[in-house]
Design an enzyme around this catalytic site. Structure first.
Site, PDB file in Angstrom:
ATOM      1  N   GLU A 121      40.373  35.277  32.795  1.00 43.14           N
ATOM      2  CA  GLU A 121      39.996  35.473  34.174  1.00 43.14           C
ATOM      3  C   GLU A 121      38.582  36.591  34.064  1.00 43.14           C
ATOM      4  OE1 GLU A 121      41.854  37.913  37.070  1.00 43.14           O
ATOM      5  OE2 GLU A 121      41.132  36.646  38.751  1.00 43.14           O
ATOM      6  N   ASN A 130      35.801  32.828  42.583  1.00 46.11           N
ATOM      7  CA  ASN A 130      36.359  33.318  41.343  1.00 46.11           C
ATOM      8  C   ASN A 130      36.801  32.031  40.525  1.00 46.11           C
ATOM      9  OD1 ASN A 130      38.034  34.443  39.052  1.00 46.11           O
ATOM     10  ND2 ASN A 130      38.900  35.784  40.322  1.00 46.11           N
ATOM     11  N   LYS A 142      39.554  30.086  42.328  1.00 49.70           N
ATOM     12  CA  LYS A 142      41.041  30.529  42.793  1.00 49.70           C
ATOM     13  C   LYS A 142      41.262  30.487  44.041  1.00 49.70           C
ATOM     14  CE  LYS A 142      42.887  35.357  42.032  1.00 49.70           C
ATOM     15  NZ  LYS A 142      42.624  36.403  41.270  1.00 49.70           N
ATOM     16  N   GLU A 159      39.071  41.666  45.877  1.00 53.95           N
ATOM     17  CA  GLU A 159      38.613  40.092  45.636  1.00 53.95           C
ATOM     18  C   GLU A 159      38.692  39.335  46.941  1.00 53.95           C
ATOM     19  OE1 GLU A 159      40.426  37.537  42.528  1.00 53.95           O
ATOM     20  OE2 GLU A 159      41.679  39.414  42.033  1.00 53.95           O
ATOM     21  N   CYS A 201      44.925  33.871  37.751  1.00 57.98           N
ATOM     22  CA  CYS A 201      45.639  35.009  38.074  1.00 57.98           C
ATOM     23  C   CYS A 201      46.774  35.174  39.220  1.00 57.98           C
ATOM     24  CB  CYS A 201      44.652  36.222  38.339  1.00 57.98           C
ATOM     25  SG  CYS A 201      45.623  37.952  38.134  1.00 57.98           S
ATOM     26  N   ASN A 210      43.849  39.519  35.343  1.00 55.36           N
ATOM     27  CA  ASN A 210      43.431  40.951  35.280  1.00 55.36           C
ATOM     28  C   ASN A 210      44.562  41.486  36.167  1.00 55.36           C
ATOM     29  OD1 ASN A 210      40.232  41.768  34.216  1.00 55.36           O
ATOM     30  ND2 ASN A 210      40.557  39.661  35.006  1.00 55.36           N
TER      31      ASN A 210
HETATM   32  N1  CDV Z   1      43.095  39.452  39.507  1.00 57.77           N
HETATM   33  C1  CDV Z   1      44.268  39.312  40.112  1.00 57.77           C
HETATM   34  O1  CDV Z   1      44.676  38.224  40.945  1.00 57.77           O
HETATM   35  N2  CDV Z   1      45.135  40.275  40.124  1.00 57.77           N
HETATM   36  C2  CDV Z   1      46.501  40.251  40.731  1.00 57.77           C
HETATM   37  C3  CDV Z   1      46.974  41.826  41.053  1.00 57.77           C
HETATM   38  C4  CDV Z   1      45.709  42.566  41.668  1.00 57.77           C
HETATM   39  C5  CDV Z   1      48.491  41.902  41.846  1.00 57.77           C
HETATM   40  C6  CDV Z   1      47.442  39.747  40.050  1.00 57.77           C
HETATM   41  O2  CDV Z   1      48.302  38.955  40.700  1.00 57.77           O
HETATM   42  O3  CDV Z   1      47.955  40.023  39.061  1.00 57.77           O
END
Ligand code: CDV
Length: 327
Positions: A47, A110, A127, A146, A172, A197
């Site tokens: 990501e 994203n 996303k 975000e 993510c 991340n």
């Molecule tokens: N980049 C993300 O979406 N990270 C989230 C954290 C912040 C909880 C995740 O779901 O891993």
């Protein structure tokens, strides 16, 4: 005909705030070449793979914020990655921060791209589930902005034929929602690609920190098994600008088993030969079209929040508060 894809999950170690796109692209190209030496068909990058994960800090200036986004893809600085992948005949997945102009409006997403072995972009995901907050929380050791810097993706969950199978993407936090996998599986996804991340500390709920690695794996293993598909999940790992992020880059089979996993928090290639046909038994066992009882699934799409039972006793005020019920 066998449908075995050799996939490289290309984990990234930390990227410094000052590292240029060109420097990062050089790192990704090294991973592409290592994947080619292992005869991989597909490389999955993470990501926002081109920069440090900037939602971890507060940015006031619009100009400064825009500088973290890509205005075009490929661009002058990312073209070498596309060229090298094409030269090597490797397909790839790449996460990036996208600045788009739509109907004269600036929009920030994203996003991730799917690029085939000929270097053509065949798919894009934006996303959908954005974690974090919009406000500045200086009391926290890092931000999670975000919800401030990105809009909710407007492309839905799509799938594309590629490399003899059907591929879907999510990003993510999308991986934590069962709806993600089910919608992709209903689009025929046999392979789901994602980058992440994930800090190993949750500022608002530190008591949950010890579960971060476990829950990262749990949701993807369940998603793979319940939907009969492969999941390839790729981290940006290690301590980046003071934020410690998990590794655990994983390749997960349709059985729900993690068949390959990273061992470091640095740039690392995790390679596995994924037989797409391993999903057949699970698809047959669940047999969606025969056994899904969609007449009972309405609330999943009819409402986002919880509606409490109206009959059969008094709902305690605590339940009402904890559940954030809508009635
Ligand atoms: N980049 C993300 O979406 N990270 C989230 C954290 C912040 C909880 C995740 O779901 O891993």
């Amino acid at each position: 005909m066998t449908r075995i894809l050799k996939i490289a999950a290309a984990q990234s170690g930390p990227i410094a705030r000052t590292e240029s796109r060109a420097e990062v692209v050089d790192r990704l190209i090294l991973q592409l070449r290592a994947a080619e030496r292992q005869e991989c068909d597909l490389v999955v990058f993470t990501e926002c793979a081109l920069t440090a994960f900037f939602p971890h800090w507060w940015i006031e200036s619009e100009e400064e914020l825009d500088a973290w986004f890509e205005l075009e893809m490929p661009s002058h600085s990312t073209q070498p990655l596309f060229d090298e992948a094409k030269r090597l005949g490797i397909a790839f997945h790449l996460g990036f921060a996208e600045l788009a102009w739509e109907n004269g409006q600036k929009r920030r997403f994203n996003a991730s791209l799917l690029v085939d072995q000929q270097g053509a972009v065949i798919g894009k995901h934006r996303k959908i589930h954005l974690p974090g907050h919009e406000d500045h929380r200086p009391q926290n050791p890092f931000q999670n902005l975000e919800q401030r810097y990105f809009e909710v993706g407007n492309l839905g969950f799509n799938t594309w034929p590629m490399l003899g199978g059907i591929v879907g993407m999510c990003i993510c936090n999308d991986r934590r929602w069962p709806e993600t996998y089910r919608v992709l599986a209903l689009g025929g996804a046999e392979l789901i690609l994602l980058g992440y991340n994930t800090p190993d500390h949750i500022p608002e709920h530190p008591q949950l920190d010890r579960h971060v690695g476990f829950q990262h794996q749990l949701c993807m293993q369940a998603g793979a098994y319940q939907n009969g598909c492969w999941v390839v999940a790729v981290a940006k790992a290690g301590v980046e600008e003071g934020v410690s992020q998990i590794g655990l880059t994983s390749i997960i089979a349709p059985s729900g088993e993690i068949v390959a996993q990273s061992r470091t928090l640095a740039d690392e290639l995790v390679v596995y030969a994924c037989d797409l046909d391993e999903a057949c038994a699970y698809r047959e066992l669940f047999n969606f079209s025969k056994n899904r009882q969609v007449q009972y699934y309405g609330p999943i799409v009819d409402r986002a929040g919880i509606e409490l039972p109206r009959d059969g006793g008094v709902v305690s005020p605590t339940s009402r508060k904890v559940l954030g019920a809508e009635n």
